[in-house]
Design an enzyme around this catalytic site. Structure first.
Site: not given
Length: 280
Positions: A100, A207, A261
């Site tokens: 990730d 982010y 994931h």
């Protein structure tokens, strides 16, 4: 396994360590919203094969430093944290495994710090230099990544993620993984880390910092790279793996058709086998 604290790139970083000090160093980089504890099934296997393993809680996570500004979470700084950990371990060269966000850091290292690396393994994480073009060609990826835009809003995401004892974070992980893949004791450990002062804001700042860092160049990578990809990923489509693989001159893509994931939790034995094949 035990946890040590290192000074790296001006940060105080906790890391789970195991294996012989004179073994080849491999650094395992977790993603959002996990921590170094994400690798609890991988660390013993790699250490048992004679590797010197470090699984840091990256900056902003668990007991590691949580700098206050968004600018402190730019990708270049996150990559230098990893180089600083290798320096602290006395390793001139090392291998890196990332999942990730940890995979994004690993791709950046492979592009900008290739002289320090031996091998790279990526689990379900895109090369940041290929994401924009891929998303323009495949608009459904924008829909899969809706949360990245939502996380740009100040304050509100923290309130939503904190509500109900971090119910949204837990549900997002459990609903996107195979049933029972994420142990409850691990989720409880994460929750204890998420409640630490400043933790949620620090995690979201990874982010938010995207807007302040130029994209990693999408240039050829000469290092040996292995991409492990769970094809049932709700957040990232398979085309991102293909786009990243196209940059690798010594690349291999290993698909996990039934994994999501969270493949390192769902198929730990096969993930460990592939890691040892790539790193040994």
């Amino acid at each position: 396994m035990h946890t040590r604290t290192f000074e790296a790139n001006g940060q105080r970083l906790e890391a789970i360590v195991d294996g012989p000090d004179d073994g080849d160093l491999v650094i395992l980089l977790h993603g959002f919203p996990e921590s170094g504890d994400a690798w609890h099934r991988q660390v013993p296997a790699l250490a048992g094969a004679g590797l010197h393993v470090m699984a840091p809680h990256q900056r902003g996570y668990a007991g590691s430093s949580k700098p206050a500004t968004v600018f402190d979470y730019r990708l270049g700084l996150l990559a230098l944290d990893v180089v600083g950990l290798a320096d602290a371990a006395g390793a001139s060269r090392f291998s890196v495994v990332g999942h990730d966000w940890g995979a994004v850091v690993a791709w950046h290292l492979a592009t900008t710090q290739a002289a320090r690396l031996k091998r790279v393994v990526v689990l379900n994480g895109p090369h940041p230099g290929t994401v924009g073009m891929h998303a323009m060609r495949h608009p459904t990826q924008f829909l899969r990544s809706w949360y990245i835009g939502a996380f740009q809003i100040p304050v509100v995401p923290e309130l939503l993620l904190r509500a109900g004892g971090h119910a949204w974070l837990r549900r997002a992980m459990e609903d996107s993984a195979r049933p029972g893949a994420l142990p409850q004791d691990l989720l409880q450990r994460y929750q204890a880390q998420w409640v630490q002062p400043g933790a949620l804001t620090a995690m979201l700042n990874w982010y938010r910092a995207l807007a302040f860092d130029p994209p990693t160049p999408a240039r050829p990578i000469d290092l040996p790279v292995t991409i492990l990809w769970g094809e049932q990923d709700r957040f990232l489509d398979r085309g991102l793996a293909d786009a990243a693989l196209a940059l690798c001159r010594q690349g291999e893509l290993v698909p996990f058709p039934n994994a999501t994931h969270w493949l390192h939790h769902e198929e730990p034995d096969e993930v460990n086998r592939q890691l040892l094949k790539a790193l040994a």
